[in-house]
Scaffold this motif. Structure first.
Motif: not given
Ligand SMILES: [Zn+2]
Ligand SMILES: [Zn+2]
Length: 396
Positions: A259-260, A333-338, A205-207, A307-310
């Motif tokens: 980013d963003g 997003h997943y790996h940016h959070r990591r 949903l956030v993506g 998709r949903w890249a920072h």
């Protein structure tokens, strides 16, 4: 049986006592509902300043509105369904069974006796399913469902709680989109396991919403504003706040600031605004395009999600890192959070090889390691000359 007898009772006696008390509670409930129905028919609640019987119950007994309106509905069904009322009075139905049975009886009052007898022993879930299927929606129903569609969100401490109601066909679109995106979410690289499906749906949903904001031409209106003390943005001390009041951890702030379209309103120790973060300072669109073209998706080994890249700053800008091609890499997003919240390290050159290191020291490289000489020697002779490498020369 009194509480004093409990210790000396057998299990059979305890079950019998519970059976009888539950039956008594339901028979009492039926009497209460008869009074509720009568009070509502007389509209006596008006004298107490209420606008409906359900509101009166909410005010008087502290009930949830949904429960109160269900009481009123069931109370009126029982008035015209004697077989059903008798069954409740005998204490043989739970309230969860009574509600869907009342729906079924109200739809076909002539079949009440048959219905009550045929569904004897049905569970509450079975009855709810029957009640749901028995109702053929009309066009008026569809219009009512459409009129009552809604989506609301409110902050509750560290979460934003979202709830809503959609028409079935609209809901199916949302569910399908979230399901498809959640299915494609990567595994946790450290454990090799997927996050729970519900968590991946939340990410999906956030993506979707992030993509919509990224594609929004109105950069100002599409900026998500966060409030943060300068010390949190630069030194990683203290929490920030989203526009709606949800609290954000320091490392989350740094990830968002990487980013963003996030406008950071930096605040001094007394809460006064000392600067409004220039969203252009973060990563200008032309530079983000260059980074994305070079990286062709997330740079985490094996990911490549576009998709949903920072754009992640290898050296964080708050610590003096520059916002240029040599300091930026694309992460999903997943790996940016990591990297931020979960404490992974990224090392290497953005234009070449990158190495990701878990907090425990395990290394993931974006290039496969070369075959070691002792392993290569085990290969069956291919007939060609052995490739020469410095390692091979040393050992061999
Ligand atoms: Zn970052
Ligand atoms: Zn990734």
């Amino acid at each position: 049986m009194t509480p004093g007898d409990l210790a000396s009772s057998t299990t059979a006696e305890a079950v019998d006592a519970m059976d009888q008390l539950h039956g008594l509670a339901m028979a009492t409930h039926a009497q209460l509902l008869a009074l509720v129905g009568d009070y509502d028919r007389r509209q006596a609640w008006k004298e107490d300043g209420a606008t409906a019987m359900a509101d009166w119950l909410v005010a008087r007994y502290g009930m949830a509105w949904g429960t109160a309106s269900e009481w009123v509905r069931v109370a009126h069904v029982l008035e015209s369904c004697p077989t059903l009322a008798a069954r409740v009075n005998e204490g043989r139905l739970s309230f969860d069974q009574l509600c869907p049975l009342a729906t079924l009886c109200a739809e076909d009052p002539g079949a009440e006796t048959d219905l009550v007898e045929q569904t004897e022993g049905y569970s509450a879930a079975q009855l709810r399913r029957l009640a749901r299927r028995s109702r053929r929606p009309t066009n008026d129903d569809a219009n009512e469902v459409h009129r009552r569609r809604c989506l609301t969100w409110r902050p509750t401490g560290s979460y934003l709680r979202i709830s809503g109601r959609l028409a079935p066909e609209a809901g199916a679109v949302v569910a399908k989109a979230l399901f498809r995106l959640a299915e494609g979410a990567p595994k946790d690289p450290a454990t090799g396991a997927y996050d729970p499906f519900e968590s991946r749906c939340a990410d999906a949903l956030v993506g979707l919403c992030s993509t919509a904001l990224t594609e929004d031409a109105g950069a100002d209106r599409a900026t998500v504003v966060i409030h943060a003390p300068l010390s949190a943005l630069v030194g990683g001390e203290g929490a920030g706040e989203a526009e709606d009041g949800c609290l954000l951890a320091p490392e989350t702030l740094r990830r968002l600031a990487c980013d963003g379209r996030i406008g950071a309103v930096a605040e001094g120790p007394d809460g006064t605004v000392v600067g409004v973060g220039r969203t252009t300072r973060v990563v200008p669109a032309w530079l983000a395009r260059q980074v994305r073209r070079r990286d062709q998706g997330c740079r985490f080994p094996g990911c490549r999600r576009r998709r949903w890249a920072h754009s992640h700053h290898l050296a964080y800008w708050g610590d003096g890192g520059s916002t240029d091609l040599e300091n930026l890499v694309t992460l999903c997003h997943y790996h940016h959070r990591r990297v931020h919240e979960e404490g992974w390290r990224v090392e290497g050159a953005p234009a070449g090889e990158l190495v990701f290191v878990t907090p425990g020291g395990r290394v993931f490289a974006s290039r496969a390691p070369a075959l070691r000489p002792e392993v290569r020697r085990r290969l069956p002779d291919s007939g060609g000359p052995e490739p020469v490498s410095p390692d091979l020369a040393d050992t061999g």
